[in-house]
Write an enzyme that holds these catalytic residues in place. Structure first.
Site, PDB file in Angstrom:
ATOM      1  N   ASP A  12       0.944  -7.547  -8.612  1.00  0.00           N
ATOM      2  CA  ASP A  12       1.670  -6.519  -9.373  1.00  0.00           C
ATOM      3  C   ASP A  12       1.380  -6.699 -10.863  1.00  0.00           C
ATOM      4  O   ASP A  12       1.573  -7.792 -11.404  1.00  0.00           O
ATOM      5  CB  ASP A  12       3.182  -6.669  -9.171  1.00  0.00           C
ATOM      6  CG  ASP A  12       3.648  -6.154  -7.822  1.00  0.00           C
ATOM      7  OD1 ASP A  12       2.840  -5.530  -7.111  1.00  0.00           O
ATOM      8  OD2 ASP A  12       4.836  -6.384  -7.500  1.00  0.00           O
ATOM      9  N   THR A 240      12.593  -2.555  -9.094  1.00  0.00           N
ATOM     10  CA  THR A 240      11.356  -2.749  -8.335  1.00  0.00           C
ATOM     11  C   THR A 240      11.579  -3.797  -7.240  1.00  0.00           C
ATOM     12  O   THR A 240      12.048  -4.891  -7.518  1.00  0.00           O
ATOM     13  CB  THR A 240      10.213  -3.260  -9.252  1.00  0.00           C
ATOM     14  OG1 THR A 240      10.228  -2.505 -10.449  1.00  0.00           O
ATOM     15  CG2 THR A 240       8.871  -3.132  -8.571  1.00  0.00           C
ATOM     16  N   ASP A 244      12.600  -3.976  -0.690  1.00  0.00           N
ATOM     17  CA  ASP A 244      11.985  -5.109   0.025  1.00  0.00           C
ATOM     18  C   ASP A 244      12.965  -6.282   0.127  1.00  0.00           C
ATOM     19  O   ASP A 244      12.987  -6.990   1.141  1.00  0.00           O
ATOM     20  CB  ASP A 244      10.701  -5.555  -0.681  1.00  0.00           C
ATOM     21  CG  ASP A 244       9.643  -4.469  -0.652  1.00  0.00           C
ATOM     22  OD1 ASP A 244       9.705  -3.605   0.247  1.00  0.00           O
ATOM     23  OD2 ASP A 244       8.759  -4.475  -1.530  1.00  0.00           O
TER      24      ASP A 244
END
Ligand code: ATP
Length: 297
Positions: A12, A240, A244
């Protein structure tokens, strides 16, 4: 093995920006939905394995090092490790562009090679940052061995093989993914209650739609009663990877607390994801078990 993830690894590159052109901060981190979910589950205490492909480039060895001992990561030549560029705005919201690279090379044969790891797991987690064919092969193999499957249909995609939902014990999209899958708008809790029922109609045993700061809505095929689990109100710094964190935590609870009701698993996974939005970065924002209230365990 508690949790096996078949999915993506990306580097990332995160730009923090108050305006369109000029950013004020840049960081590099380990990401990719598959890897994020694997690390989130591992930090909570699940014994995890990751089946993935990284590139034979500068980032591949770094990535393998990131997994240390609980990985099963293949190395391939002539391709790059997956890369995601992420821009985080003033409100902690993000936009992402992904170059999949090696993730696209993870195939059905690689999944077959990992059959022993898969059959030893309690829970498998899959997403769509690798080929949907590979994802389907992985979930089918997991079901053959009685492993619980969690399908996070992300990023949003149309024309998916309907078998993906049949092989999923739990399907867990966010709002925009749920919209794409059901063809109906998913903006509110009420919309999400309809969406989980539509997802159940696609063949999964349970469906969860995450709704950012509104928490999540779940329903199971046995009761078909959609339930809303609100998220705690916090100041989000960087959302972000919140989805997840949620999916990784959900996998942890299903694997390590098999007697916990799904509603309770969703409450706890939501709390863990809410903690993650209060710190910057993706995997860097995921908590270790020792940092969290022990009431979550
Ligand atoms: P991302 O794509 O950024 O990883 P996502 O869209 O897949 O995230 P979300 O639905 O935004 O996933 O968030 C997942 C969970 O994280 C939510 O169900 C909630 O528990 C928590 N969460 C996300 N944003 C917030 C917020 N602003 N405040 C509190 N909790 C949040």
């Amino acid at each position: 093995m508690d949790v096996v993830v078949v999915g993506s690894c990306n580097m990332d590159f995160i730009r923090y920006s108050r305006e369109t052109v000029k950013g004020h901060k840049f960081t590099v981190g380990f990401g990719g939905k598959g890897s994020n979910q694997c690390i989130a589950a591992a930090r909570l205490g699940a014994k995890t394995a990751m089946i993935a492909q990284v590139g034979n480039d500068k980032f591949g060895p770094d990535y393998i090092q990131n997994f240390r001992d609980n990985e099963n990561v293949g190395l391939v030549g002539d391709t790059s490790t997956g890369v995601a560029t992420i821009t985080v705005d003033m409100d902690g919201k993000n936009t992402i562009v992904i170059v999949s690279g090696a993730n696209d090379l993870l195939n059905e044969a690689s999944v077959g090679q990992a059959e022993n790891i898969i059959r030893s797991a309690k829970v498998m987690v899959c997403q769509l940052e690798i080929s949907p064919k590979t994802t389907l092969a992985a979930m089918t193999l997991a079901k053959k061995h009685g492993v619980t499957t969690i399908f996070n249909p992300a990023p949003a995609m149309t024309s998916l093989d309907p078998q993906l939902f049949v092989q999923a014990d739990i399907t867990c999209p966010n709002e925009s993914e749920a919209e794409m899958l059901t063809g109906e708008p998913v903006k509110s809790v009420e919309d999400a209650k309809k969406a989980v029922l539509s997802l159940l109609d696609m063949g999964c045993r349970a469906a969860i739609v995450t709704l950012g700061d509104q928490g999540a809505v779940l329903a199971t095929a046995t009761d078909r009663l959609p339930q809303h689990v609100p998220a705690r109100k916090v100041k989000a710094v960087d959302t972000t990877g919140a989805g997840d964190a949620f999916v990784g935590a959900l996998a942890f609870y299903r694997a390590c607390y098999p007697n916990l009701a799904l509603h309770e698993c969703v409450e706890r996974a939501s709390e863990i994801a809410t903690v993650s939005v209060q710190s910057p970065g993706t995997q860097t924002s995921y908590s270790y078990r020792r940092e969290l209230p022990q009431t979550l365990f």
